[in-house]
Design a protein around this motif. Structure first.
Motif, PDB file in Angstrom:
ATOM      1  N   LYS A 252       1.244   4.213  -2.712  1.00 59.56           N
ATOM      2  CA  LYS A 252       1.113   5.625  -2.326  1.00 59.56           C
ATOM      3  C   LYS A 252       2.250   6.437  -2.942  1.00 59.56           C
ATOM      4  O   LYS A 252       2.014   7.501  -3.518  1.00 59.56           O
ATOM      5  CB  LYS A 252       1.138   5.749  -0.803  1.00 59.56           C
ATOM      6  CG  LYS A 252       1.100   7.179  -0.302  1.00 59.56           C
ATOM      7  CD  LYS A 252       1.175   7.254   1.206  1.00 59.56           C
ATOM      8  CE  LYS A 252       1.197   8.708   1.647  1.00 59.56           C
ATOM      9  NZ  LYS A 252       1.190   8.846   3.098  1.00 59.56           N
TER      10      LYS A 252
ATOM     11  N   ILE B  59      -6.619  -3.706   0.145  1.00 58.74           N
ATOM     12  CA  ILE B  59      -5.573  -4.725   0.213  1.00 58.74           C
ATOM     13  C   ILE B  59      -5.611  -5.351   1.601  1.00 58.74           C
ATOM     14  O   ILE B  59      -5.549  -4.644   2.609  1.00 58.74           O
ATOM     15  CB  ILE B  59      -4.187  -4.113  -0.057  1.00 58.74           C
ATOM     16  CG1 ILE B  59      -4.151  -3.457  -1.431  1.00 58.74           C
ATOM     17  CG2 ILE B  59      -3.098  -5.184   0.071  1.00 58.74           C
ATOM     18  CD1 ILE B  59      -2.860  -2.729  -1.741  1.00 58.74           C
TER      19      ILE B  59
ATOM     20  N   SER C  57       0.828  -1.212   0.000  1.00 58.36           N
ATOM     21  CA  SER C  57       0.000   0.000   0.000  1.00 58.36           C
ATOM     22  C   SER C  57       0.860   1.259   0.000  1.00 58.36           C
ATOM     23  O   SER C  57       0.575   2.213  -0.734  1.00 58.36           O
ATOM     24  CB  SER C  57      -0.915   0.015   1.224  1.00 58.36           C
ATOM     25  OG  SER C  57      -1.789  -1.072   1.214  1.00 58.36           O
TER      26      SER C  57
ATOM     27  N   VAL D  40      -3.566   6.278   1.959  1.00 59.10           N
ATOM     28  CA  VAL D  40      -3.631   4.958   2.580  1.00 59.10           C
ATOM     29  C   VAL D  40      -4.262   5.051   3.959  1.00 59.10           C
ATOM     30  O   VAL D  40      -3.841   5.848   4.798  1.00 59.10           O
ATOM     31  CB  VAL D  40      -2.218   4.323   2.699  1.00 59.10           C
ATOM     32  CG1 VAL D  40      -2.279   2.996   3.437  1.00 59.10           C
ATOM     33  CG2 VAL D  40      -1.599   4.145   1.325  1.00 59.10           C
TER      34      VAL D  40
END
Length: 146
Positions: free
Chosen positions: A24, A93, A20, A31
């Motif tokens: 980003k 995720i 993640s 996030v």
């Protein structure tokens, strides 16, 4: 027995968090991390914030105590729905499985409840095209990575 036992981030969730944060950096995604657990899980969320997460949310209530994968996926899916009311959720995720129950059912349960397409056994995300709503991933297969 959770009293006196320090909370750590599940290693599979650590991989999800790392991916993640990579997204980003690459795409400018925002996030957020979600955790369902007792108040002591806050320390783990603070570590995620220190790593660069934009928002950390702890879902904690005595009513969640002893929740199975069905209840856990329901609570997390509802939290994601509420977040999506504020801004679009591009990707969710999840780590592969927990280190306590090892069921690998919560992520797929969340996807099912939200009616999201799901990809399992993802090793890494290679490309995201939000306009075309396409994602290219590398999956981890027992016979090797494809």
């Amino acid at each position: 027995i959770r009293e006196g036992v320090p909370f750590i981030m599940n290693p599979f969730d650590t991989h999800a968090l790392e991916e993640s944060l990579r997204l980003k950096d690459k795409y400018g995604f925002r996030v957020a991390v979600l955790s369902m657990g007792p108040p002591s899980a806050e320390a783990t969320l603070r570590k995620a914030l220190a790593l660069g997460v934009d928002e950390a949310i702890l879902l904690s209530d005595r009513a969640f105590g002893g929740a199975d994968t069905l209840a856990t996926s329901m609570v997390l899916a509802e939290a994601i729905k509420r977040l999506s009311e504020k801004e679009e959720i591009a990707i969710v995720i999840c780590g592969r499985q927990t280190i306590d129950g090892d069921t690998a059912q919560v992520g797929p349960g969340i996807a099912t409840r939200l009616e999201y397409a799901q990809l399992t056994l993802v090793d890494s995300i290679e490309n995201v095209d939000l306009k075309a709503r396409k994602i290219r991933v590398r999956r981890n297969w027992k016979a090797g990575t494809r």
